[in-house]
Scaffold this active site. Structure first.
Site, PDB file in Angstrom:
ATOM      1  N   GLU A 143       0.846  -1.190   0.000  1.00  0.00           N
ATOM      2  CA  GLU A 143       0.000   0.000   0.000  1.00  0.00           C
ATOM      3  C   GLU A 143       0.882   1.239   0.000  1.00  0.00           C
ATOM      4  OE1 GLU A 143      -2.677   0.076   3.404  1.00  0.00           O
ATOM      5  OE2 GLU A 143      -3.093   2.188   3.052  1.00  0.00           O
ATOM      6  N   THR A 191     -17.457  10.413 -13.132  1.00  0.00           N
ATOM      7  CA  THR A 191     -16.221   9.649 -13.341  1.00  0.00           C
ATOM      8  C   THR A 191     -15.000  10.543 -13.575  1.00  0.00           C
ATOM      9  OG1 THR A 191     -16.491   9.554 -15.742  1.00  0.00           O
ATOM     10  CG2 THR A 191     -17.506   7.772 -14.477  1.00  0.00           C
ATOM     11  N   LYS A 226     -17.652   3.106 -19.265  1.00  0.00           N
ATOM     12  CA  LYS A 226     -17.022   4.408 -19.466  1.00  0.00           C
ATOM     13  C   LYS A 226     -15.684   4.486 -18.701  1.00  0.00           C
ATOM     14  CE  LYS A 226     -18.430   9.215 -18.833  1.00  0.00           C
ATOM     15  NZ  LYS A 226     -19.495  10.029 -18.252  1.00  0.00           N
ATOM     16  N   CYS A 384      -2.649  -0.646  30.061  1.00  0.00           N
ATOM     17  CA  CYS A 384      -1.409   0.138  30.112  1.00  0.00           C
ATOM     18  C   CYS A 384      -1.558   1.301  31.094  1.00  0.00           C
ATOM     19  CB  CYS A 384      -0.991   0.558  28.713  1.00  0.00           C
ATOM     20  SG  CYS A 384       0.795   0.767  28.606  1.00  0.00           S
ATOM     21  N   HIS A 510      -0.798  -4.465  25.919  1.00  0.00           N
ATOM     22  CA  HIS A 510      -1.914  -4.028  25.066  1.00  0.00           C
ATOM     23  C   HIS A 510      -2.599  -5.236  24.419  1.00  0.00           C
ATOM     24  CE1 HIS A 510      -1.182   0.365  24.981  1.00  0.00           C
ATOM     25  NE2 HIS A 510       0.030  -0.018  25.309  1.00  0.00           N
ATOM     26  N   GLU A 512      -5.412  -5.456  23.044  1.00  0.00           N
ATOM     27  CA  GLU A 512      -6.183  -5.100  21.840  1.00  0.00           C
ATOM     28  C   GLU A 512      -5.390  -5.329  20.556  1.00  0.00           C
ATOM     29  OE1 GLU A 512      -4.828  -3.041  23.988  1.00  0.00           O
ATOM     30  OE2 GLU A 512      -4.213  -1.126  23.103  1.00  0.00           O
TER      31      GLU A 512
HETATM   32  N1  GLN Z   1       2.361   6.561  29.779  1.00  0.00           N
HETATM   33  C1  GLN Z   1       2.500   5.233  30.291  1.00  0.00           C
HETATM   34  C2  GLN Z   1       3.939   4.737  30.166  1.00  0.00           C
HETATM   35  O1  GLN Z   1       4.684   5.221  29.337  1.00  0.00           O
HETATM   36  C3  GLN Z   1       1.522   4.267  29.670  1.00  0.00           C
HETATM   37  C4  GLN Z   1       1.704   4.092  28.206  1.00  0.00           C
HETATM   38  C5  GLN Z   1       0.499   3.517  27.517  1.00  0.00           C
HETATM   39  O2  GLN Z   1      -0.613   3.564  28.023  1.00  0.00           O
HETATM   40  N2  GLN Z   1       0.686   2.989  26.321  1.00  0.00           N
HETATM   41  O3  GLN Z   1       4.342   3.849  30.845  1.00  0.00           O
END
Ligand code: GLN
Length: 534
Positions: A143, A191, A226, A384, A510, A512
């Protein structure tokens, strides 16, 4: 197949057309046909990586297993493909120039004038080739960030042109994503902007092979003909990409439009058979037929730009589908939360998540939200900074360590329950110096975390500087907050929980970033489940 084939994805007319989603959807279809596919993104900005960017600029910074701080599109790639990306998957102009300038200083080009062409373009080409030459992939989707015609994209388009020339027809092709605007007054799809953006590409020596057309209304046959005629592509290479209710519909929509077949035909690869998308369809079905709904609050300070919490929002979508439950996620501004209004602002949610973040702004609101979740037995996940705040809140309110804080917020605090490790104190640069990427974590047997994960050995991705201060461990544990996950190499605290609470977990990492359609993350699945029962 030793040398991978390349599909370049460029964008025309405007930004924000969803190149990342189109690239990820195409990759999904090719993967579902049995090809080994990866996606890489080349970003034209001069930051060496997005790690030092404010989330308001480009949204969340996505972190890979090997600790690269990357563009959030890489999150889409991983969520769709369920294959990890790496340092090599995201390259910026800053990174390219850094290498070329280092080479110049080392004397690599001794005697030569170092120029955009060939030195910068050669470095871009070298980086474009790395994944293709690894032997791990059949097809590399590349990309090109930005919009065709931008000054800063020029070296990338030229590198792409050269690479296509080097590789030869049918080994590298261009999919151009463009916009077909609908003019209400005229009652027509137009277009012309697409014709112009294809002309811009042609001026740079590149003929697109496939057009993917973002549109609010279906493209009729006449319009497709087209576009094909004036943009010089085959009729079956004009692909409609109509607005969808969820990005997860995109692979199915692209399948219906036969984007995969158009691409495979151009690459002279087999087009027989159909992609195996059973698992994807099952996920979509659950996503679109929820049996109940939960309301979850995401407390953070970047709430004006939802892209800042992209991976968290997507992880809730995966976890919702796996629980056959619609998760209605509401962003609550931490700066606006106070002791006086917290019950009012958070009272109607069945679950609360306190988001990652940096710096002092909005901290007191986060602490207030955590106290509310803790005292009212509302399922809680702190990520975090959210985990660090849960420790601060507990230290202040339960351990009575007045003014307990993180040294990030108050270096003079009497009780720095969150503090810098020695090696972090030595860092003088901001870029790339946090604890980044995957680290092992061992969960305590019998803990809520171990139950949620269904195992005790896990590995999760990190992006932070500050850590739980072990000097306070005994006192905090005695008061009822347990450290239930630690790094087996360093002993650093990774997970905290409150066994007396219904569902209260804080994680230094993290989760997520590892949630995908194929593997919804257990912590999000667990939080949604607990919220459904609360
Ligand atoms: N500010 C915090 C640290 O640096 C947490 C960082 C975050 O939430 N990604 O440890």
């Amino acid at each position: 197949m030793s040398q991978a084939k390349y599909v370049f994805v460029t964008g025309g007319v405007t930004s924000s057309l969803g190149k990342g989603i189109v690239a990820a959807s195409l990759a999904k279809l090719l993967q579902a046909r049995g090809y080994r596919v990866t996606i890489q993104k080349f970003d034209p900005y001069i930051n060496v990586d997005p790690g030092t960017l404010n989330p308001y600029e480009h949204g969340e910074c996505y972190v890979t297993e090997d600790g690269a701080e990357t563009d959030l599109d890489l999150g889409h790639y991983e969520r769709f493909l369920n294959v990890p990306t790496s340092q090599a998957n995201n390259v910026t102009t800053g990174r390219v120039y850094q290498t070329v300038i280092e080479n110049e200083r080392k004397g690599v080009y001794l005697g030569k004038t170092v120029q955009v062409i060939p030195h910068i373009t050669d470095e871009i080409k070298r980086r474009m080739r790395i994944l293709g030459e690894s032997g791990d992939y059949d097809i590399v989707i590349t990309e090109i960030g930005g919009t065709v015609g931008d000054i800063e994209s020029l070296p990338y388009v030229e590198s792409m042109r050269q690479l296509i020339w080097d590789m030869g027809d049918s080994n590298a092709i261009v999919v151009h994503l463009t916009l077909i605007p609908y003019l209400n007054a005229a009652g027509e799809l137009k277009t012309k902007p697409t014709q112009h953006s294809v002309k811009s590409l042609l001026e740079l020596g590149v003929q697109p092979d496939v057009l993917v057309c973002r549109t609010e209304k279906p493209l009729n046959q006449e319009l497709r003909r087209k576009l094909a005629l004036f943009c010089n592509v085959q009729s079956n290479s004009v692909i409609e990409a109509i607005d969808l209710s969820t990005i997860y519909e995109a692979p199915m929509a692209m399948l219906k439009e036969k984007l995969d077949k158009a691409v495979l035909t151009k690459l002279k690869l087999k087009t027989t058979g159909e992609p195996d998308l059973e698992q994807w369809k099952e996920f979509l079905f659950k996503l679109e037929h929820p049996k109940q709904q939960v309301d979850i609050a995401l407390v953070g300070k970047y709430v004006e730009l939802p892209d800042a919490y992209k991976s968290i929002a997507e992880a809730f979508i995966h976890a919702g589908a796996s629980n056959e439950c619609k998760v209605k996620l509401t962003y609550v501004h931490s700066e606006l939360l106070t002791e006086d209004n917290v019950a009012n602002k958070l009272g109607s949610y069945q679950g609360i998540l306190v988001a990652p973040g940096f710096g002092n702004r909005g901290i007191e609101g986060k602490l207030t939200a955590i106290r509310y979740a803790r005292e009212n037995n509302i399922p809680f996940l702190g990520i975090c900074l959210g985990m660090q705040c849960s420790v601060i809140e507990f230290a202040r309110e339960v351990c009575h360590l007045e003014n307990a804080h993180s040294s990030e917020m108050d270096d003079n605090a009497q009780h720095k329950v969150i503090d810098l490790m020695e090696e972090q104190k030595k860092m003088s640069h901001y870029g790339g110096t946090m604890r980044l990427g995957a680290y092992d974590c061992e969960l305590k047997k019998g803990s809520l975390a171990a139950k949620v994960y269904g195992k005790t050995k896990i590995s999760e991705r990190h992006r932070h500087r500050y850590e739980f201060n072990d000097a306070y461990k005994a006192q905090i544990e005695a008061a009822g907050m347990h450290i239930t996950g630690t790094n087996p190499m360093t002993g650093l605290a990774e997970v905290v929980e409150i066994p007396d609470h219904k569902w209260f977990i804080g994680v230094q990492f993290h989760p997520e970033l590892k949630s995908t359609v194929a593997n919804p993350h257990p912590l999000f699945v667990g939080l949604v489940k607990a919220s459904m029962n609360s």
